[in-house]
Motif scaffolding. Structure first.
Motif, PDB file in Angstrom:
ATOM      1  N   HIS A  61      37.715  41.563  54.556  1.00  0.00           N
ATOM      2  CA  HIS A  61      36.281  41.000  54.309  1.00  0.00           C
ATOM      3  C   HIS A  61      36.250  39.563  54.823  1.00  0.00           C
ATOM      4  O   HIS A  61      35.329  39.143  55.099  1.00  0.00           O
ATOM      5  CB  HIS A  61      36.247  40.886  52.765  1.00  0.00           C
ATOM      6  N   GLY A  62      37.568  38.764  54.636  1.00  0.00           N
ATOM      7  CA  GLY A  62      37.458  37.358  55.086  1.00  0.00           C
ATOM      8  C   GLY A  62      36.967  37.379  56.577  1.00  0.00           C
ATOM      9  O   GLY A  62      36.279  36.554  56.900  1.00  0.00           O
ATOM     10  N   LEU A  63      37.524  38.355  57.146  1.00  0.00           N
ATOM     11  CA  LEU A  63      37.142  38.367  58.763  1.00  0.00           C
ATOM     12  C   LEU A  63      35.782  38.516  58.907  1.00  0.00           C
ATOM     13  O   LEU A  63      35.183  37.934  60.091  1.00  0.00           O
ATOM     14  CB  LEU A  63      37.994  39.279  59.677  1.00  0.00           C
ATOM     15  N   GLY A  64      35.243  38.960  58.149  1.00  0.00           N
ATOM     16  CA  GLY A  64      33.706  39.518  58.226  1.00  0.00           C
ATOM     17  C   GLY A  64      32.861  38.215  57.707  1.00  0.00           C
ATOM     18  O   GLY A  64      31.986  37.847  58.313  1.00  0.00           O
ATOM     19  N   TYR A  65      33.232  37.545  56.702  1.00  0.00           N
ATOM     20  CA  TYR A  65      32.185  36.615  56.000  1.00  0.00           C
ATOM     21  C   TYR A  65      32.684  35.284  56.208  1.00  0.00           C
ATOM     22  O   TYR A  65      31.587  34.433  56.459  1.00  0.00           O
ATOM     23  CB  TYR A  65      32.532  36.761  54.515  1.00  0.00           C
ATOM     24  N   GLU A  66      33.886  34.957  56.784  1.00  0.00           N
ATOM     25  CA  GLU A  66      34.370  33.347  56.839  1.00  0.00           C
ATOM     26  C   GLU A  66      33.410  32.731  57.945  1.00  0.00           C
ATOM     27  O   GLU A  66      32.890  31.482  57.841  1.00  0.00           O
ATOM     28  CB  GLU A  66      35.573  33.339  56.898  1.00  0.00           C
TER      29      GLU A  66
ATOM     30  N   PHE B 143      31.686  42.251  47.023  1.00  0.00           N
ATOM     31  CA  PHE B 143      32.718  41.760  47.935  1.00  0.00           C
ATOM     32  C   PHE B 143      34.060  42.038  47.039  1.00  0.00           C
ATOM     33  O   PHE B 143      35.069  41.182  47.292  1.00  0.00           O
ATOM     34  CB  PHE B 143      32.645  40.244  48.247  1.00  0.00           C
ATOM     35  N   ALA B 144      34.096  42.693  45.799  1.00  0.00           N
ATOM     36  CA  ALA B 144      35.242  42.931  45.074  1.00  0.00           C
ATOM     37  C   ALA B 144      36.140  44.032  45.442  1.00  0.00           C
ATOM     38  O   ALA B 144      37.099  44.311  44.915  1.00  0.00           O
ATOM     39  CB  ALA B 144      34.553  42.969  43.539  1.00  0.00           C
ATOM     40  N   PRO B 145      36.027  44.706  46.552  1.00  0.00           N
ATOM     41  CA  PRO B 145      36.794  45.719  46.672  1.00  0.00           C
ATOM     42  C   PRO B 145      38.339  45.340  46.982  1.00  0.00           C
ATOM     43  O   PRO B 145      39.054  46.092  46.923  1.00  0.00           O
ATOM     44  CB  PRO B 145      36.456  46.317  48.346  1.00  0.00           C
ATOM     45  N   ALA B 146      38.473  43.852  47.051  1.00  0.00           N
ATOM     46  CA  ALA B 146      40.076  43.653  47.056  1.00  0.00           C
ATOM     47  C   ALA B 146      40.535  43.585  45.738  1.00  0.00           C
ATOM     48  O   ALA B 146      41.804  43.980  45.605  1.00  0.00           O
ATOM     49  CB  ALA B 146      39.991  42.147  47.394  1.00  0.00           C
ATOM     50  N   ILE B 147      39.672  43.602  44.718  1.00  0.00           N
ATOM     51  CA  ILE B 147      40.234  44.072  43.459  1.00  0.00           C
ATOM     52  C   ILE B 147      39.523  45.331  42.799  1.00  0.00           C
ATOM     53  O   ILE B 147      39.374  45.340  41.742  1.00  0.00           O
ATOM     54  CB  ILE B 147      39.910  42.934  42.453  1.00  0.00           C
TER      55      ILE B 147
ATOM     56  N   ARG C 250      25.411  43.538  39.723  1.00  0.00           N
ATOM     57  CA  ARG C 250      25.045  44.522  39.081  1.00  0.00           C
ATOM     58  C   ARG C 250      24.291  45.197  39.870  1.00  0.00           C
ATOM     59  O   ARG C 250      24.037  46.769  39.604  1.00  0.00           O
ATOM     60  CB  ARG C 250      24.502  44.068  37.701  1.00  0.00           C
ATOM     61  N   ARG C 251      23.540  44.585  40.774  1.00  0.00           N
ATOM     62  CA  ARG C 251      22.503  45.542  41.554  1.00  0.00           C
ATOM     63  C   ARG C 251      23.196  46.306  42.849  1.00  0.00           C
ATOM     64  O   ARG C 251      22.620  47.139  43.156  1.00  0.00           O
ATOM     65  CB  ARG C 251      21.505  44.524  42.245  1.00  0.00           C
ATOM     66  N   LEU C 252      24.495  45.641  43.212  1.00  0.00           N
ATOM     67  CA  LEU C 252      24.695  46.142  44.316  1.00  0.00           C
ATOM     68  C   LEU C 252      26.233  47.156  44.352  1.00  0.00           C
ATOM     69  O   LEU C 252      26.949  46.441  43.749  1.00  0.00           O
ATOM     70  CB  LEU C 252      25.084  45.287  45.519  1.00  0.00           C
ATOM     71  N   PRO C 253      26.378  48.306  45.144  1.00  0.00           N
ATOM     72  CA  PRO C 253      27.789  48.685  45.332  1.00  0.00           C
ATOM     73  C   PRO C 253      28.474  47.920  46.367  1.00  0.00           C
ATOM     74  O   PRO C 253      27.914  47.062  46.753  1.00  0.00           O
ATOM     75  CB  PRO C 253      27.245  50.023  45.733  1.00  0.00           C
ATOM     76  N   ALA C 254      29.619  48.228  46.249  1.00  0.00           N
ATOM     77  CA  ALA C 254      30.590  47.287  46.996  1.00  0.00           C
ATOM     78  C   ALA C 254      30.303  47.719  48.490  1.00  0.00           C
ATOM     79  O   ALA C 254      30.110  48.601  48.884  1.00  0.00           O
ATOM     80  CB  ALA C 254      31.941  47.838  46.562  1.00  0.00           C
ATOM     81  N   PHE C 255      30.712  46.548  49.264  1.00  0.00           N
ATOM     82  CA  PHE C 255      30.589  46.637  50.679  1.00  0.00           C
ATOM     83  C   PHE C 255      31.977  46.979  51.137  1.00  0.00           C
ATOM     84  O   PHE C 255      32.963  46.147  51.128  1.00  0.00           O
ATOM     85  CB  PHE C 255      30.352  45.222  51.440  1.00  0.00           C
ATOM     86  N   ARG C 256      32.107  48.360  51.518  1.00  0.00           N
ATOM     87  CA  ARG C 256      33.548  48.611  52.050  1.00  0.00           C
ATOM     88  C   ARG C 256      33.993  47.634  53.209  1.00  0.00           C
ATOM     89  O   ARG C 256      33.455  47.379  54.191  1.00  0.00           O
ATOM     90  CB  ARG C 256      33.409  50.119  52.441  1.00  0.00           C
ATOM     91  N   PRO C 257      35.278  47.125  53.106  1.00  0.00           N
ATOM     92  CA  PRO C 257      35.626  46.112  54.143  1.00  0.00           C
ATOM     93  C   PRO C 257      35.825  46.609  55.526  1.00  0.00           C
ATOM     94  O   PRO C 257      35.080  45.885  56.505  1.00  0.00           O
ATOM     95  CB  PRO C 257      37.132  45.991  53.674  1.00  0.00           C
TER      96      PRO C 257
END
Lengths: 310, 321
Positions: free
Chosen positions: B150-155, B210-214, B284-291
């Motif tokens: 995820h970090g590679l995508g957002y940073e 962005f919670a898929p890491a946990i 609450r509105r969005l499902p996870a963005f799979r990394p």
């Protein structure tokens, strides 16, 4: 079907056999229905935990001792011995998909795990987070024909699992609430609620983007793997299919049509076919795919005997 | 520039270090507010409470539960790094808010405050990764990997989003950036940067999509093995990061303490709470963005969009000067 090749087994994996189902089974069954959804409960944390991470590592309790012994040995034998810090053997390397060597981790999923078919154990070999090899078996492999769960509630429960695994807590909570409504006698409200959930899920572009193309199955694939016809398509298609069946199921139940139980038709799967479905996927995607199969009952497969002692 | 109070005329007081305690208190209060709001929204959605207490009081019930939960540990865990990772989030959040001016007060009036914030948010990479790695468990390790993906995508998009206000204000000093928005908030004329910044805040807080890491799908991922107080500190750190991110957006994009009637410090708090509420609601509105899929969005969509935004801002800044 699972009577062949069972000589060595006592009870445990036996096909038709009463005896076992009460001890281990009760706990599990509860798990999948109630306990499992309440993730924050202490007990549950433990359940998931033990089953998955630690199950494979016997001898954990002796961690301190063994660790010391081994360290002492290592020094003397110059690493000749198999190294196992803390009693856990180190991961061994294996060829990765791209030809590089990568550690292989043995991870066991189930039998008790949140949003997981009850009793299913998947022994996975992981490289990174990709499943390179898997073997499925069933703890206490008896299909429970006398299940008292009625109507479409179980299907809705599976929808809740898939939504939760997709990281959409809100929709998953709504699905759980609808499941509870559907379980109550004389429900009239579940129909409109499940219809509303279907609309909400279909509207979510993020969810579609996330689940599209995940383990797409053609007609032949589904047939070859003993999956029902509605497993065709990708994970998103299967989710929509589950919702459609739930809507139909609730409508049928509301109409007093309890005889046909449209939701349950053909939803028994053999564990034989599950391992092929998850091989090559990463851990999280594999769980999405398994949840999308809308499994109500599992049958222990033929392969069980060989792998259970592996 | 060596002068600690450069250029602009807006009054600012660098407070005594002891006031950092007060800043921590405010950050804590904001984090608790966010947690209570999340509990209330969860209760409304029909989610089962995680114990006997549900709704807005849930965070207190959870905290009590975790504080008396016995700490589990794993075999051959790298305890030092594991603890550093889990507790570090809270520290990073506290360090972030040191450069956020609360009206006329600030703890540090750094010339490079924007970079300071950015440096802190990059530390989250290391911390979440260490949390996942230190436990010596497959699921938490996978969680660590997923955060880096995820970090590679957002940073990079986040960094370039922070560049936009800095270009427009021609400074990296946070107070000066806030002062440069006299009359028109940056959020209004650089909306892409603002939105990408908010996504970045959610991402470094391991929050919502962005919670898929946990994530549930990897059995709790990086935090799978955290229990008891360790878990409490980790979760508090996530909420604190979310609050710090919202607070930093106020001087960067929302005009700082500017506003009618109320004093500056009150406006900063009001804006922070409003933004925090949006972030909590978003979850609450969005499902996870799979990394694996988000990487594509980050590089193919967000990065070009935010670079274009920077270009537009730069052209306008040159044209104005």
């Amino acid at each position: 079907m699972d009577h062949e090749g069972h000589e060595g087994h006592e009870g445990m994996d036996h096909g038709s056999h009463e005896g076992m189902d009460h001890g281990a089974h009760e706990g599990m069954d509860h798990g999948s229905h109630e306990g499992m959804d309440h993730g924050a409960h202490e007990g549950m944390d433990h359940g998931a935990h033990e089953g998955m991470d630690h199950g494979a590592h016997e001898g954990m309790d002796h961690g301190a001792h063994e660790g010391m012994d081994h360290r002492a040995h290592e020094g003397m034998d110059h690493g000749d011995m198999e190294m196992s810090p803390g009693g856990i053997p180190l991961a061994e390397g294996g060829e990765d998909r791209d030809g590089l060597e990568m550690d292989v981790l043995q991870v066991r999923l189930g039998p008790v795990l949140r949003y997981w078919p009850a009793g299913l154990v998947l022994r996975c070999s992981l490289q990174g987070d990709v499943i390179v090899e898997a073997q499925a078996e069933l703890v206490d492999g008896r299909a429970r024909q006398d299940d008292e769960v009625v109507g479409p509630a179980r299907g809705i429960d599976n929808i809740a699992s898939l939504l939760a695994l997709a990281g959409w807590d809100d929709a998953a909570a709504e699905a759980r609430r609808i499941r509870d409504t559907a379980l109550e006698p004389g429900d009239g409200a579940a129909g409109s609620e499940v219809e509303r959930l279907r609309r909400r899920v279909r509207r979510s572009r993020t969810l579609r983007w996330s689940l599209r193309g995940v383990r797409r199955l053609s007609d032949e694939d589904a047939h070859a793997r003993g999956l029902p016809a509605d497993a065709v398509g990708d994970t998103y298609d299967r989710l929509i299919g589950m919702l459609d069946r739930a809507v139909a199921g609730v409508a049928a139940t509301a109409a007093g049509d309890t005889g046909t139980r449209p939701n349950d038709a053909g939803r028994t799967l053999s564990t034989d076919h599950l391992a092929h479905l998850v091989t090559g996927l990463d851990l999280a995607t594999a769980r999405l795919v398994l949840a999308s199969l809308d499994i109500h009952e599992l049958l222990a497969g033929q392969a069980e005997h060989e792998v259970s002692h592996g | 520039m060596a002068d600690p109070t450069p250029m602009t005329d807006s009054p600012i007081t660098t407070v005594a270090p002891g006031w950092a305690i007060a800043a921590l208190g405010i950050l804590g209060a904001l984090a608790v507010t966010a947690a209570m709001l999340d509990g209330a929204l969860a209760a409304r959605a029909g989610g089962k409470p995680g114990g006997t207490m549900g709704g807005p009081v849930r965070p207190f019930g959870e905290a009590a539960r975790l504080m008396r939960q016995r700490r589990r540990t794993t075999v051959e865990a790298d305890r030092l790094l594991w603890r550093l990772g889990g507790a570090g989030l809270l520290v990073v959040a506290a360090l972030m808010v040191t450069v956020v001016p609360l009206g006329e007060w600030t703890i540090f009036d750094l010339d490079v405050g924007v970079m300071w914030f950015n440096a802190m948010d990059v530390m989250v990479w290391a911390l979440v990764w260490l949390t996942g790695w230190g436990a010596n468990s497959a699921h938490s390790l996978v969680g660590g990997y997923r955060f880096l993906a995820h970090g590679l995508g957002y940073e990079l998009p986040l960094m370039f989003a922070l560049v936009a206000p800095a270009i427009a204000a021609e400074t990296l000093n946070v107070r000066a950036v806030a002062a440069a928005q006299e009359g028109l908030w940056f959020a209004v004329w650089m909306p892409v940067a603002f939105l990408v910044y908010l996504l970045g805040v959610a991402a470094f807080s391991v929050w919502g999509p962005f919670a898929p890491a946990i994530g549930t799908d990897v059995s709790g991922g990086a935090r799978a093995e955290l229990s008891g107080v360790d878990r409490l500190v980790f979760e508090a750190g996530r909420y604190a990061l979310l609050a710090a991110g919202a607070a930093f957006a106020v001087p960067m994009f929302l005009g700082g303490g500017a506003g009618p009637l109320l004093p500056g410090w009150a406006w900063v708090l009001v804006k922070t709470v409003a933004l925090l509420a949006v972030l909590v609601w978003l979850r609450r509105r969005l499902p996870a963005f799979r990394p694996d899929k988000f990487m594509e969005v980050g590089w193919m969509l967000l990065l070009p969009a935010v670079l274009l935004q920077d270009l537009v801002v730069a052209v306008i800044a040159v044209w104005r000067s």
